[in-house]
Write a protein that holds these residues in place. Structure first.
Motif, PDB file in Angstrom:
ATOM      1  N   GLY A  91       0.863  -1.138  -0.081  1.00 26.50           N
ATOM      2  CA  GLY A  91       0.016   0.050   0.213  1.00 26.50           C
ATOM      3  C   GLY A  91       0.751   1.337   0.024  1.00 26.50           C
ATOM      4  N   LYS A  92       2.188   1.288  -0.059  1.00 20.05           N
ATOM      5  CA  LYS A  92       3.003   2.532  -0.088  1.00 20.05           C
ATOM      6  C   LYS A  92       2.569   3.474  -1.165  1.00 20.05           C
ATOM      7  CE  LYS A  92       6.780   0.119   0.105  1.00 20.05           C
ATOM      8  NZ  LYS A  92       6.503  -1.390   0.210  1.00 20.05           N
ATOM      9  N   THR A  93       2.658   2.940  -2.201  1.00 21.55           N
ATOM     10  CA  THR A  93       2.351   3.747  -3.431  1.00 21.55           C
ATOM     11  C   THR A  93       1.163   4.322  -3.512  1.00 21.55           C
ATOM     12  OG1 THR A  93       4.040   2.566  -4.837  1.00 21.55           O
ATOM     13  CG2 THR A  93       2.481   3.907  -6.105  1.00 21.55           C
ATOM     14  N   THR A  94      -0.102   3.700  -3.283  1.00 17.69           N
ATOM     15  CA  THR A  94      -1.306   4.441  -3.410  1.00 17.69           C
ATOM     16  C   THR A  94      -1.571   5.369  -2.253  1.00 17.69           C
ATOM     17  OG1 THR A  94      -2.229   2.410  -4.346  1.00 17.69           O
ATOM     18  CG2 THR A  94      -3.805   3.768  -3.235  1.00 17.69           C
ATOM     19  N   THR A  95      -0.960   4.942  -0.829  1.00 17.36           N
ATOM     20  CA  THR A  95      -0.802   5.777   0.138  1.00 17.36           C
ATOM     21  C   THR A  95      -0.353   6.985  -0.035  1.00 17.36           C
ATOM     22  OG1 THR A  95      -1.223   3.987   1.749  1.00 17.36           O
ATOM     23  CG2 THR A  95      -0.481   6.007   2.531  1.00 17.36           C
ATOM     24  N   CYS A  96       0.813   6.965  -0.708  1.00 16.75           N
ATOM     25  CA  CYS A  96       1.661   8.391  -1.288  1.00 16.75           C
ATOM     26  C   CYS A  96       0.749   9.360  -2.080  1.00 16.75           C
ATOM     27  CB  CYS A  96       2.710   8.360  -1.741  1.00 16.75           C
ATOM     28  SG  CYS A  96       4.210   7.536  -0.725  1.00 16.75           S
ATOM     29  N   ALA A 121      10.434   4.402  -7.131  1.00 18.34           N
ATOM     30  CA  ALA A 121      11.976   4.016  -6.822  1.00 18.34           C
ATOM     31  C   ALA A 121      12.070   4.198  -5.370  1.00 18.34           C
ATOM     32  CB  ALA A 121      12.816   4.771  -7.643  1.00 18.34           C
ATOM     33  N   ASN A 122      12.041   3.365  -4.391  1.00 14.33           N
ATOM     34  CA  ASN A 122      11.890   3.410  -3.082  1.00 14.33           C
ATOM     35  C   ASN A 122      13.301   2.847  -2.245  1.00 14.33           C
ATOM     36  OD1 ASN A 122      11.515   0.997  -2.821  1.00 14.33           O
ATOM     37  ND2 ASN A 122       9.360   1.021  -2.436  1.00 14.33           N
ATOM     38  N   LEU A 123      14.125   2.663  -2.961  1.00 20.35           N
ATOM     39  CA  LEU A 123      15.640   2.217  -2.388  1.00 20.35           C
ATOM     40  C   LEU A 123      16.331   3.218  -2.190  1.00 20.35           C
ATOM     41  CD1 LEU A 123      16.416  -1.226  -4.109  1.00 20.35           C
ATOM     42  CD2 LEU A 123      15.155  -0.774  -1.918  1.00 20.35           C
ATOM     43  N   LEU A 124      17.556   3.259  -1.727  1.00 20.01           N
ATOM     44  CA  LEU A 124      18.115   4.444  -1.424  1.00 20.01           C
ATOM     45  C   LEU A 124      18.566   5.479  -2.568  1.00 20.01           C
ATOM     46  CD1 LEU A 124      19.917   6.338   0.813  1.00 20.01           C
ATOM     47  CD2 LEU A 124      21.668   4.886   0.346  1.00 20.01           C
ATOM     48  N   ILE A 159       7.909  10.819   0.698  1.00 25.73           N
ATOM     49  CA  ILE A 159       8.559   9.538   0.125  1.00 25.73           C
ATOM     50  C   ILE A 159       8.300   8.203   0.536  1.00 25.73           C
ATOM     51  CG2 ILE A 159      11.210   8.951   0.240  1.00 25.73           C
ATOM     52  CD1 ILE A 159      10.699  11.558  -1.353  1.00 25.73           C
ATOM     53  N   GLU A 160       8.303   7.390  -0.599  1.00 24.92           N
ATOM     54  CA  GLU A 160       7.967   6.071  -0.396  1.00 24.92           C
ATOM     55  C   GLU A 160       9.261   5.323  -0.066  1.00 24.92           C
ATOM     56  OE1 GLU A 160       6.857   2.148  -3.249  1.00 24.92           O
ATOM     57  OE2 GLU A 160       5.643   4.161  -3.512  1.00 24.92           O
ATOM     58  N   CYS A 161       9.227   4.582   0.995  1.00 23.44           N
ATOM     59  CA  CYS A 161      10.617   3.893   1.054  1.00 23.44           C
ATOM     60  C   CYS A 161      10.486   2.591   1.761  1.00 23.44           C
ATOM     61  CB  CYS A 161      11.248   4.769   2.425  1.00 23.44           C
ATOM     62  SG  CYS A 161      12.818   4.124   3.128  1.00 23.44           S
ATOM     63  N   ASP A 162      11.468   1.637   0.843  1.00 19.96           N
ATOM     64  CA  ASP A 162      11.421   0.171   1.243  1.00 19.96           C
ATOM     65  C   ASP A 162      11.713  -0.179   2.672  1.00 19.96           C
ATOM     66  OD1 ASP A 162      11.896  -2.621  -0.247  1.00 19.96           O
ATOM     67  OD2 ASP A 162      13.388  -2.268   1.018  1.00 19.96           O
ATOM     68  N   GLU A 163      11.227  -1.059   3.033  1.00 18.71           N
ATOM     69  CA  GLU A 163      11.431  -1.614   4.496  1.00 18.71           C
ATOM     70  C   GLU A 163      12.976  -1.700   4.676  1.00 18.71           C
ATOM     71  OE1 GLU A 163       7.957  -4.326   3.167  1.00 18.71           O
ATOM     72  OE2 GLU A 163       9.108  -2.727   2.361  1.00 18.71           O
ATOM     73  N   ALA A 164      13.616  -2.427   3.891  1.00 18.11           N
ATOM     74  CA  ALA A 164      14.914  -2.579   4.130  1.00 18.11           C
ATOM     75  C   ALA A 164      15.848  -1.390   3.871  1.00 18.11           C
ATOM     76  CB  ALA A 164      15.429  -3.771   3.283  1.00 18.11           C
ATOM     77  N   ALA A 165      15.147  -0.465   3.208  1.00 20.22           N
ATOM     78  CA  ALA A 165      16.215   0.758   3.058  1.00 20.22           C
ATOM     79  C   ALA A 165      15.834   1.863   4.058  1.00 20.22           C
ATOM     80  CB  ALA A 165      15.717   1.498   1.522  1.00 20.22           C
ATOM     81  N   LEU A 166      14.960   1.742   4.884  1.00 17.74           N
ATOM     82  CA  LEU A 166      14.388   2.648   5.951  1.00 17.74           C
ATOM     83  C   LEU A 166      15.817   3.185   6.786  1.00 17.74           C
ATOM     84  CD1 LEU A 166      12.042   4.475   7.036  1.00 17.74           C
ATOM     85  CD2 LEU A 166      11.601   2.521   8.802  1.00 17.74           C
ATOM     86  N   SER A 167      16.318   2.356   7.132  1.00 15.84           N
ATOM     87  CA  SER A 167      17.603   2.652   8.164  1.00 15.84           C
ATOM     88  C   SER A 167      18.524   3.432   7.366  1.00 15.84           C
ATOM     89  CB  SER A 167      17.951   1.415   8.760  1.00 15.84           C
ATOM     90  OG  SER A 167      18.870   0.478   7.868  1.00 15.84           O
ATOM     91  N   GLN A 168      19.017   2.947   6.130  1.00 18.08           N
ATOM     92  CA  GLN A 168      19.614   3.996   5.119  1.00 18.08           C
ATOM     93  C   GLN A 168      19.558   5.517   4.935  1.00 18.08           C
ATOM     94  OE1 GLN A 168      19.432   1.029   1.972  1.00 18.08           O
ATOM     95  NE2 GLN A 168      21.522   0.582   2.320  1.00 18.08           N
ATOM     96  N   VAL A 169      18.026   5.336   5.001  1.00 15.96           N
ATOM     97  CA  VAL A 169      17.482   6.834   4.773  1.00 15.96           C
ATOM     98  C   VAL A 169      17.511   7.707   5.930  1.00 15.96           C
ATOM     99  CG1 VAL A 169      15.264   8.157   3.802  1.00 15.96           C
ATOM    100  CG2 VAL A 169      16.037   6.035   2.740  1.00 15.96           C
ATOM    101  N   THR A 170      17.098   7.186   6.960  1.00 15.64           N
ATOM    102  CA  THR A 170      17.097   7.849   8.323  1.00 15.64           C
ATOM    103  C   THR A 170      18.238   8.027   8.741  1.00 15.64           C
ATOM    104  OG1 THR A 170      16.643   5.645   9.447  1.00 15.64           O
ATOM    105  CG2 THR A 170      14.648   7.006   8.642  1.00 15.64           C
ATOM    106  N   GLU A 171      19.373   7.420   8.207  1.00 19.86           N
ATOM    107  CA  GLU A 171      20.884   7.737   8.515  1.00 19.86           C
ATOM    108  C   GLU A 171      21.247   9.241   8.230  1.00 19.86           C
ATOM    109  OE1 GLU A 171      24.544   6.951   9.987  1.00 19.86           O
ATOM    110  OE2 GLU A 171      23.069   5.377   9.823  1.00 19.86           O
TER     111      GLU A 171
END
Length: 466
Positions: free
Chosen positions: A69-74, A95-98, A122-134
């Motif tokens: 649901g990330k894209t539709t919610t955005c 495109a939701n990776l880093l 910003i739609e963010c992949d679960e595995a990329a979240l910590s890379q983005v919030t860095e």
């Protein structure tokens, strides 16, 4: 010049070159119809390893993560920002990776790193979240839900949960928007000291709920089996652990009554904190009610007026490949992304509401973005198609793993004589359209991109990033 001045000038030069290279490479790639979503961000990183920190500075960022649901919610959140006349940008391409997130920020920035927008969605992949919030300190982090998805990449859902928690812990002061009906998501609010707003649905949605495996059978805290007051779908609903007392928390934004649901949308009675409203969600299915609630939760957290929230829910348009409806050669064609059992089962529930005869197209790929392990199709309740087989004029199967899907349907009891395998996308589409009745296409991620790119070339449709 002293050493400090030299360092500052060097940093500014690196930021300049990083953004410039990103913009140039993106324009070149899009000129040759190659998308230009992730590679430009990778190039930007070559010149400045912390470019995201510079281009995200002084921007109020909303990060949307979770399985489905990330894209539709955005798109609904964007509509709310438009209603409120706030200036923003988003990674609309999905495109939701880093690298994709970096591309979106650089494209919205000047060559010096200044952004003309106040907000980023910003739609963010679960595995990329910590890379983005860095590098980014978001104002809001939304967790839509947590389901089993891409076992070869994420592993089991507790790993996905831990990836999200890791990303949240790196953020300084984000408000969390959390699905109260998901026992895994609610657990996050218990672990975090950050402010949290919850959203959910207070009743069951379907009288004939699709039988499907639940991804969270046991209490996340004590491993005792959950009981449910009601289930909306999958493991979402009024969960309760009789052993330790962990249960669904009372939500702040929630559906208190489902008035009506049909193949075009749902009429709901929505409560936003202390105010009640009747509103129509203009895309069908339980999952889109949740998407609307998730967006409403974020918009409320951003202090956007309730009227704008209601207008956003009732007027938003579907995102690229998400319940997207287009007319091709005078035939109504619907493209609906599928990527895991929970999502696909929701689409089967939706198809059961269709009144008229239609063509069903299933496209299964196994590239890294789809998940190389396709065993998940055996957790999809394709047997539900038996209940509506009189409406399905024909089923076409495409994609690199078409034969695996055909075998799954055969095991499900569907008539193999009413199924055609066609792995050439153009031929597949032409065969489906030849029936001259509505077509419903359910592709996995890369199959959707391949199909959508072909449609853009053949029928002059807009590109996915536009």
């Amino acid at each position: 010049m002293n050493m400090r001045t030299d360092i500052i000038l060097s940093m500014k030069l690196n930021v300049f070159l990083s953004i410039l290279s990103c913009k140039i490479s993106c324009n070149l790639l899009r000129a040759i119809k190659k998308g230009g979503t992730a590679l430009p961000g990778k190039i930007a990183l070559f010149f400045c390893k912390d470019i995201l920190k510079h281009v995200a500075k002084n921007i109020k960022v909303i990060l949307v993560t979770g399985t489905n649901g990330k894209t539709t919610t955005c798109r609904i959140i964007e509509n709310g920002f438009k209603q409120a006349r706030l200036n923003y940008f988003s990674n609309k391409s999905g495109a939701n990776l880093l690298n994709g997130v970096i591309t979106s920020f650089c494209l919205a920035s000047s060559l010096t790193g200044k952004n003309r927008n106040d907000y980023a969605i910003i739609e963010c992949d679960e595995a990329a979240l910590s890379q983005v919030t860095e590098y980014v300190n978001p104002s809001v982090i939304l967790i839509t839900n947590i389901f089993r998805d891409q076992l070869d990449r994420y592993g089991e859902i507790t790993n996905t949960l831990n990836l999200i928690i890791k990303g949240i812990n790196k953020s300084e002061s984000a408000c969390l928007c959390i699905n109260a009906d998901c026992s895994l998501c609610t657990h996050i609010s218990d672990l975090s000291s950050k402010k949290a707003l919850l959203f959910g649905i207070d009743q069951k949605i379907y009288d004939n709920l699709t039988k499907e495996p639940k991804d969270a059978l046991y209490c996340i805290k004590c491993r005792h089996p959950y009981t449910y007051d009601y289930i909306t779908y999958a493991h979402l609903g009024g969960f309760n652990c009789l052993n330790c007392g962990y249960r669904r928390h009372n939500p702040d934004i929630h559906v208190i009554e489902l008035i009506n649901t049909d193949q075009k949308g749902s009429e709901i009675l929505l409560k936003i904190v202390n105010s009640q409203y009747r509103v129509r969600v203009n895309l069908p299915g339980a999952h889109n009610i949740y998407n609307a609630l998730a967006a409403a939760c974020v918009l409320h957290a951003m202090k956007i007026d309730d009227l704008h929230i209601l207008n956003a829910i009732s007027t938003f348009e579907s995102g690229f490949g998400r319940m997207e409806q287009i007319i091709i050669e005078d035939v109504q064609t619907n493209i609906i992304l599928v990527k895991n059992p929970a999502g696909f089962n929701q689409i089967l529930n939706y198809l059961s509401m269709i009144d008229n005869n239609f063509i069903l197209v299933i496209m299964l790929n196994d590239q890294s973005a789809d998940g190389t392990d396709v065993s998940w199709i055996y957790d999809v309740s394709f047997e539900k198609l038996l209940d509506i087989q009189d409406k399905i004029a024909h089923t076409y199967i495409g994609g690199s793993r078409a034969y695996d899907m055909a075998l799954r349907l055969k095991y499900g009891g569907l008539d193999i004589n009413n199924i055609t395998i066609e792995q050439d996308d153009i031929k597949l589409l032409k065969k489906a359209l030849a029936h001259n009745i509505p077509v419903f296409i359910t592709p996995t991620y890369t199959a959707m991109f391949n199909l959508r790119n072909m449609l853009a070339r053949q029928y002059s449709l807009k590109e996915f990033y536009e």
